[in-house]
Design a protein around this motif. Structure first.
Motif, PDB file in Angstrom:
ATOM      1  N   GLN A  36       0.829  -1.217   0.000  1.00 58.90           N
ATOM      2  CA  GLN A  36       0.000   0.000   0.000  1.00 58.90           C
ATOM      3  C   GLN A  36       0.856   1.257   0.000  1.00 58.90           C
ATOM      4  N   ASP A  39       2.331   2.144  -3.348  1.00 64.73           N
ATOM      5  CA  ASP A  39       1.365   2.188  -4.464  1.00 64.73           C
ATOM      6  C   ASP A  39       1.462   0.934  -5.326  1.00 64.73           C
ATOM      7  N   ASP A  40       1.548  -0.214  -4.685  1.00 67.90           N
ATOM      8  CA  ASP A  40       1.587  -1.531  -5.329  1.00 67.90           C
ATOM      9  C   ASP A  40       2.842  -1.789  -6.168  1.00 67.90           C
TER      10      ASP A  40
END
Length: 109
Positions: A36, A39-40
């Motif tokens: 998370q 942002d992946d």
């Protein structure tokens, strides 16, 4: 080759410590938090995560306690120790110096 492994290992340690700044998490929660926060972009597999958790616990930077996850399963929850908070601050400063130097190299012509 060992320098590369050390860099990657140190980076994983920093990511784990950072994920625990927000509070205790179990292994899957740590992996999810890193994903998370990045942002992946960063995904930590179990084969890397759990040996790192054991190593950090052995060094006294994190502490572990058995509990029950949100899904009702027994899980080991990890939290930063006082030594871990200090280590996180030191590693974050080192990483920022390294990243700044790398960015300087990449910008130079």
């Amino acid at each position: 080759m060992s320098d590369r492994a050390d860099l990657l290992q140190g980076t994983l340690d920093l990511l784990i410590l950072k994920s625990l700044v927000f509070g205790p998490l179990h292994g899957w929660g740590i992996s999810k938090r890193i994903r998370q926060l990045s942002d992946d972009v960063l995904q930590i597999n179990q084969g890397s995560l759990y040996p790192a958790l054991y190593r950090l616990e052995e060094r006294g930077w994190i502490k572990a306690e058995w509990g029950v996850s949100d899904e009702g399963r027994r899980a080991k929850f990890y939290a930063l120790s006082a030594a871990g908070k200090k280590q996180f601050a030191a590693e974050r400063a080192t990483w920022r110096r390294f990243a700044g130097a790398l960015e300087h190299v990449l910008r130079s012509t």
